[in-house]
Scaffold this motif. Sequence first.
Motif, PDB file in Angstrom:
ATOM      1  N   PRO A   1       1.118  -0.991   0.061  1.00  0.00           N
ATOM      2  CA  PRO A   1       0.090  -0.174  -0.207  1.00  0.00           C
ATOM      3  C   PRO A   1       0.892   1.332   0.120  1.00  0.00           C
ATOM      4  O   PRO A   1       2.172   1.260   0.455  1.00  0.00           O
ATOM      5  CB  PRO A   1      -0.921  -0.161   1.432  1.00  0.00           C
ATOM      6  CG  PRO A   1       0.038  -1.094   2.076  1.00  0.00           C
ATOM      7  CD  PRO A   1       0.741  -1.845   1.269  1.00  0.00           C
ATOM      8  N   ASP A   2       0.167   2.408  -0.477  1.00  0.00           N
ATOM      9  CA  ASP A   2       1.131   3.734  -0.474  1.00  0.00           C
ATOM     10  C   ASP A   2       1.409   3.996   0.879  1.00  0.00           C
ATOM     11  O   ASP A   2       0.568   4.058   1.728  1.00  0.00           O
ATOM     12  CB  ASP A   2       0.089   4.614  -1.348  1.00  0.00           C
ATOM     13  CG  ASP A   2       0.947   5.884  -1.570  1.00  0.00           C
ATOM     14  OD1 ASP A   2       1.416   6.555  -0.799  1.00  0.00           O
ATOM     15  OD2 ASP A   2       1.109   5.982  -2.754  1.00  0.00           O
ATOM     16  N   TRP A   3       2.373   4.782   1.252  1.00  0.00           N
ATOM     17  CA  TRP A   3       2.686   5.294   2.305  1.00  0.00           C
ATOM     18  C   TRP A   3       1.746   6.410   2.747  1.00  0.00           C
ATOM     19  O   TRP A   3       1.976   6.998   3.996  1.00  0.00           O
ATOM     20  CB  TRP A   3       4.110   5.562   2.675  1.00  0.00           C
ATOM     21  CG  TRP A   3       5.065   4.410   2.848  1.00  0.00           C
ATOM     22  CD1 TRP A   3       5.637   3.692   1.765  1.00  0.00           C
ATOM     23  CD2 TRP A   3       5.591   3.696   3.815  1.00  0.00           C
ATOM     24  NE1 TRP A   3       6.377   2.608   2.302  1.00  0.00           N
ATOM     25  CE2 TRP A   3       6.315   2.476   3.842  1.00  0.00           C
ATOM     26  CE3 TRP A   3       5.366   4.213   5.411  1.00  0.00           C
ATOM     27  CZ2 TRP A   3       6.697   1.671   4.612  1.00  0.00           C
ATOM     28  CZ3 TRP A   3       5.720   3.119   6.262  1.00  0.00           C
ATOM     29  CH2 TRP A   3       6.658   2.087   5.787  1.00  0.00           C
ATOM     30  N   PHE A   4       1.307   6.989   1.890  1.00  0.00           N
ATOM     31  CA  PHE A   4       0.643   8.440   2.095  1.00  0.00           C
ATOM     32  C   PHE A   4      -0.526   7.948   3.390  1.00  0.00           C
ATOM     33  O   PHE A   4      -0.583   9.073   4.168  1.00  0.00           O
ATOM     34  CB  PHE A   4      -0.338   8.845   0.811  1.00  0.00           C
ATOM     35  CG  PHE A   4      -0.866  10.059   1.050  1.00  0.00           C
ATOM     36  CD1 PHE A   4      -0.414  11.303   1.065  1.00  0.00           C
ATOM     37  CD2 PHE A   4      -2.165   9.798   1.271  1.00  0.00           C
ATOM     38  CE1 PHE A   4      -1.157  12.268   1.208  1.00  0.00           C
ATOM     39  CE2 PHE A   4      -3.045  10.960   1.249  1.00  0.00           C
ATOM     40  CZ  PHE A   4      -2.418  12.368   1.201  1.00  0.00           C
ATOM     41  N   GLU A   5      -1.203   7.107   3.337  1.00  0.00           N
ATOM     42  CA  GLU A   5      -2.329   6.753   4.116  1.00  0.00           C
ATOM     43  C   GLU A   5      -1.662   6.779   5.561  1.00  0.00           C
ATOM     44  O   GLU A   5      -2.342   7.052   6.422  1.00  0.00           O
ATOM     45  CB  GLU A   5      -2.982   5.778   3.740  1.00  0.00           C
ATOM     46  CG  GLU A   5      -3.918   5.695   2.471  1.00  0.00           C
ATOM     47  CD  GLU A   5      -4.890   4.578   2.315  1.00  0.00           C
ATOM     48  OE1 GLU A   5      -5.963   4.355   3.189  1.00  0.00           O
ATOM     49  OE2 GLU A   5      -4.480   3.670   1.507  1.00  0.00           O
ATOM     50  N   ALA A   6      -0.516   5.861   5.771  1.00  0.00           N
ATOM     51  CA  ALA A   6      -0.025   5.648   6.973  1.00  0.00           C
ATOM     52  C   ALA A   6       0.828   6.858   7.485  1.00  0.00           C
ATOM     53  O   ALA A   6       0.280   7.264   8.866  1.00  0.00           O
ATOM     54  CB  ALA A   6       1.253   4.755   6.885  1.00  0.00           C
ATOM     55  N   LYS A   7       1.201   7.837   6.616  1.00  0.00           N
ATOM     56  CA  LYS A   7       1.538   8.975   7.071  1.00  0.00           C
ATOM     57  C   LYS A   7       0.441   9.884   7.880  1.00  0.00           C
ATOM     58  O   LYS A   7       0.637  10.617   8.580  1.00  0.00           O
ATOM     59  CB  LYS A   7       2.280   9.665   6.015  1.00  0.00           C
ATOM     60  CG  LYS A   7       2.878  11.085   6.326  1.00  0.00           C
ATOM     61  CD  LYS A   7       3.541  11.520   5.072  1.00  0.00           C
ATOM     62  CE  LYS A   7       4.017  12.906   5.246  1.00  0.00           C
ATOM     63  NZ  LYS A   7       4.695  13.635   4.002  1.00  0.00           N
TER      64      LYS A   7
END
Length: 1502
Positions: A591-597
């Motif tokens: 998954p893209d790190w954007f969501e976690a960030k």
Amino acid sequence: MEVVLADTLLSRCGDRAALLRALSAPLSAERAEALRLLLQRLAAGGPAAAGEAEALRRAAWEVALERCRPLLRGGEGAAAGSAERLRAARGALRHCVQLCGAPLAARLARDALAELAAGGGAAAQEAAVEALVAAAPRLEEPELLSRCAAAALALLREEGEGEAAAALVAGRLLPALGANGAALPRVWEGLLGAGGAARAGRALLALSALADALLPRGPAEPGLDARLCPRFWRLVQEGLTERDGLCRKRARYLLKRALDLSGGQRAELRCAPDEPSLFWWSAEKNEQLLQFWETYILIMETLEGNQIHVIKPVLPKLNSLYELAISGDKGCWLFHPSWHVCIYRRMFESENKTLTKEGILHFLELYETKHLPNSFVFSEFVIGPLMDALSESSLYSRTPGQSIGACPPLGMKLQKFLATYLTLLPEEEKGSFLLKFIQKMTSRHWCAVPILFLSMALASVPACKVLGAEGLHALRDVLQCTMITHQILLRGAAQCYLLQTTVHLTDVEKVSFPEVSSFLLSLRPEESLRRDTLLWTELCSWLQVNDRRFRKSVTSDFGRQEASSLCQYVHSLVGEYLKIPASERENCFMPDWFEAKLVSTMILLAADMDGKSNIEWIELEAFLNPLLDVLMKLGSNAYIPTLKADKSLQLLLKLLQTRWLKCSNAQDDEVLFFIWKSLVTPVESILEFVLRRLTTNELSTVGDLDRCDLYLALIPELMNLCLKVNLKKMSSIRNFLSSLISASIHNLQERNSEKLKEQIRKVAGMASLAAVCEIMDGELEVHLESLPSVDALKKFISFSRFNEVLKKPSYIEEKNSSCEEKTSQGWGKIVARYVRDQWICLRFVLNSFGTLAQGCEETSVMSLSMAERSKEILQSALEALSILPSDQVSPVFDCMKVLVPKLLDSSEALCIEAFDLAWKIISSLSNTQLIFWANLKAFVQFIFDTEVLAVAASAKGQAYTKIKEVSFKNSSFFLRREHKFCVDVKMYFITNRDDHFVRICAVKFLCLLDGTNILHKTFMEDIFIKLLDKDELVSRSRTRYYANSLQHRIKNRVWQTLLVLLPKLNQNFLSGTLDRVFQAGFSNNQASVKYFIEWIVILTLHKYPQFLDKFWDCFCYDEEKLKKSICTFLSVLAHFDIILQNTSEKKPALKKALIVVLQWCFSHNFSVRLYALIALKKIWAMCRMLHVEEFEALTPVIESSLQQVENMHGTGNARRNWQRIQDHFFFATFHPVEDYSLETIFYILPRLSELAEDEWISLSRFDRFTDIPWPAAFQWCHSRTELRELKPSDWAQQDMGSHLAEADSQTEWTDVQKKIIPWKNSTPSLDLEMAFQDRAAKLGKSNSRLIVVASLIDKPTNLGGLCRTSEIFGASALVVGSLHYIQDKQFQHLSVSAEQWLPLVEVKPSQLVDYLQEKKTEGYTIIGVEQTAKSFDLTEYCFPEKSLLLLGNEHEGIPANLIHHLDVCVEIPQQGIIRSLNVHVSGALLIWEYTRQQVIKQKQQQ
């Protein structure tokens, strides 16, 4: 004379029609001119008898259609035609129409329109236009008039090759149509009507041609008045700001003509009912209006000069313009503010960047000093032209007097302006203005510097709630623009300011939490929004104050609430984040790190929002519980979807990487400590999951390598977590690492096939071992060396084959896998990573055990000796350098640092190859700033390692030579890189940058060297020679050498280093190299280099006075060599007292010095005399002190000379410069011996000599770098306080005009330089081929009867200057030998377009006799500028009104055969020795004297 002859011929001719027909066949040039003249007289004559009038009309009809028209079309006799014949034919055609009237006019018009419609080229087009010119004044049919006007406007609008046609139409056809009262309205409507108006340049060309009809100079006539049309004034304003100078000239001409007409009529008029009107006039305010417009035109004309010293004194007039433009009673604009905008736009678009900056600063200061009424025009101007001008990075430089860290003037002005301007705007306009302002920042590719200062200005705006969701999106777009630049410091600062802007200006009721969080995620934590910053605290306070006031999101499920709270939003966000749709459960992509960030940032913001004392721990626990539930199940539940596991671990990693607040202890940060305590619970489950994933066959695709990176990144973070929160968990960590090492080694030792999943397992295994080695190499306070598996790891690495690569697997089995098709990692990158990980492991073994043999119990069975094994590994390292990408070679450098010292003796050639290849790697990174510094540091630590240098210096072999060579290449390379990457604005935002790291390390290393150590001594001498070679190489270079150029910086650093080495060098060495130092003094050097050379010479002579004889030889060269360098050696003599401190025989040296200095006191060069006098003053004071009797005879002369210099009268440059040189720091304050220190060399002297700030290295920077310690007895650090406190302004000449504008602003008027532009006697230049008489009449600018004859002059420069002088003083004509001179670039450069305004006549030198005789018959007096026996003195000669001035040739003067044709010779009285003046100067003197006398006569007659 011609007119008299024509009238006589017509009066005596019985049949005038027959005469016309006879003259027209054939139509030669002479006949055509005669025909034109006869037709002109017939048209001007009175009415003839009926029969004769009809006969004349028929004859004129025939001449027009059968002779003139074919000739103009290029028909009859066109090949033999000439310009004179065509000109006469055009005139004859006009007079034919006057005789025949409307019928002929209609016939010509129809034919011409048909020809234009048919095309046919430029010649046919010109012939048709000429026919329309002749017909237009007499046309009566409305349909024909409309068609003619439409055709003229169509030609005017033609682009590309239509310039000539447009000029012809504007110069001839439009004035002809303007003379027809019925045609003028049609042309006017076509030019300025609603549909399809011509572009500004063409429209202004046409309006200038129609000026006589639209703005008549005489009494007002009924009809069109351009002054009442708003479109006309908008066009004039557009023309005033055009880039084309001729277009601006036409606009000014129309403006001045309209003003002159209005002032003369004193009529009441207003061009539109709007307030304020674009133009208005009132008899009651006539004087005020004239004053405003006179000032306005003065400013606009001064701006044409583009010279800041001329324009700057005029800027205060702009202030007075505002005072006249604003009504004090009503507080509103009397004159439309768009007129002021034109001035600023003209300044902004100037080619002179200094003028652009002055214009911007003046506009920004307006709202500080003036109370200006609100205007939509100014808002549009700010968002448009002003912001376009602000995009130039060079405008933001600091002024010379500003210190490092000060904000540049433009940055400060921009902040004040934007804050003040927004305060004055109505509330309803603030939001739209700011939105447009921010959107403008995204509409172009801005450089880092302008967008930074614009962001800073936005952040300084007082808090107001004006931006909604659209504004937030615009700010996010600006953030994306900042990411383009590679300059991290500027990028981060801009992000901080944009976040502050968001906090200050956002209306929270118009934005939702998703919109805010999306904006926040555009910020980079490592550059701006980080938890340990004040900005984070400010953001939390803003969220807390506005909580439950944010607009409800469309997708939120918070019930029916109109507003939402942050806690509700975060709780929903975490739940949505961990909710995996069934369709994506088997998704194989990371998954893209954007969501976690996003989720981690919002969790921390919600937790920190309430403050650590009142935090709702239950809420925070609620945020974390969904994550903890997933993490606790990872180790035991093998059926958790991969995507869900990935997302939970990503969020975990982001939370673990959170920085604590600035507390003395991490536990004082209650929020973070609570999160840590919560996250430590599932550590065992996470470790079990990670171990399973890394060591079994679960990682089988290329896409799984991203997951491998995620798992390995978690390991050190989990270790940190356990060390800080729960040490009991460390046993689990140890067991995990031991198992991971063992399993990874097992996987790597297996003989696998080339299948993909088995290759991926090997990559994961090696990456796991590398991660463990980096952990053990790190600074974690955990001792893992005791683990049994560590010994196994060491043995495995010791016996491994390095640079082992993985063959690219066959993808046959995975062809249907979409993961493999879309993977971002190429196999080459995977192999490079695999090789790099091998070298990371080897680095750990070498750092831990020194060699591969130590600590290994099986050394007896090793097939190779330790040296052979080291050699084999070094060869493998060279191979690795050739196959690894440049950003992955750092571990190889670290291994080479350990191996090279052990192999320098036995394998020197291999080590040299290692040096060369390593240097090639570093030099290839010239454009990769992000990885350059880390690799450079690794390279420097490798090649300049103490052990490497010691072994190389003791052997004195080729390796030693190679290290020196690489060190010089490194220094030169770093000079280029630092010059390239230094940005002046960085200094405003950060002061602890490490750009000087390499230089400081090198200097501190040189300070450690001991002159008594033979190895050190040899090394320093070699360095000294190499540096002198470098200086000579730079001096010989043809590259431009200017202040702060790359060449200047290199030379400056060379001499700084030489100065550091100087005290460590002995007399024998200096004896052989001092001559080279002297030779460097003969070069043309910049100030800072000159000071260093002088300083070295002074210190050398001070320590070894026996070298004075070599120094005296420097004054024995010829004057040509010394004229640029003598000041350097005279400056040394100004410190002669210091030089003679160590010698007992002072008197002979003083005697020699006095003799040398005295001869230079009589130099022709003023600067040389100043330096000689300052040296004389010092030497003579020493002579007086020592009572040198030999010089008693010189005492009166020397002392009277020095006294005279000290007491110079007046305020001229001589007195000022004498005072300046005495106050110069190098002579007044600087002490070469006492001020010898690193601070003086690297900081104070560069600062005082105005070197660029990025060349200043303060002493604190030397102290900050502790990698190399100071020598124990090192004393040369600090300078004396007197020198340290000096500022550049204490000695540098101040710019006397720098505050001129401020001073002038206190007064209404100052005396300014004004270019005289006699507009009333001119029309805009129309490049048309007119007859001499037509052109003179059209120009109509002079009553002078002076003719200047320059046919004998053959130099274009002299002719161009004479043309300019003749035009300025109103000569009636300039006669030249050939009109081809006009096209010469040198002529045009000197004439500055004067040839367009002055009638020029071509008379070849062979035709001069006839021409002079002709002019004599016309009553002219022929005056020669020549020295003869009977010539008159210019001061005594009285010029007749009709004077012809004959100028001689540049070399021979006036030929003898022309002297006797002269009526009088005039000579210019001379006082000097040289015999003659330049011919242009001589002519200018006589032209002015003639003009002066005629002006006096006219005044007397009046």
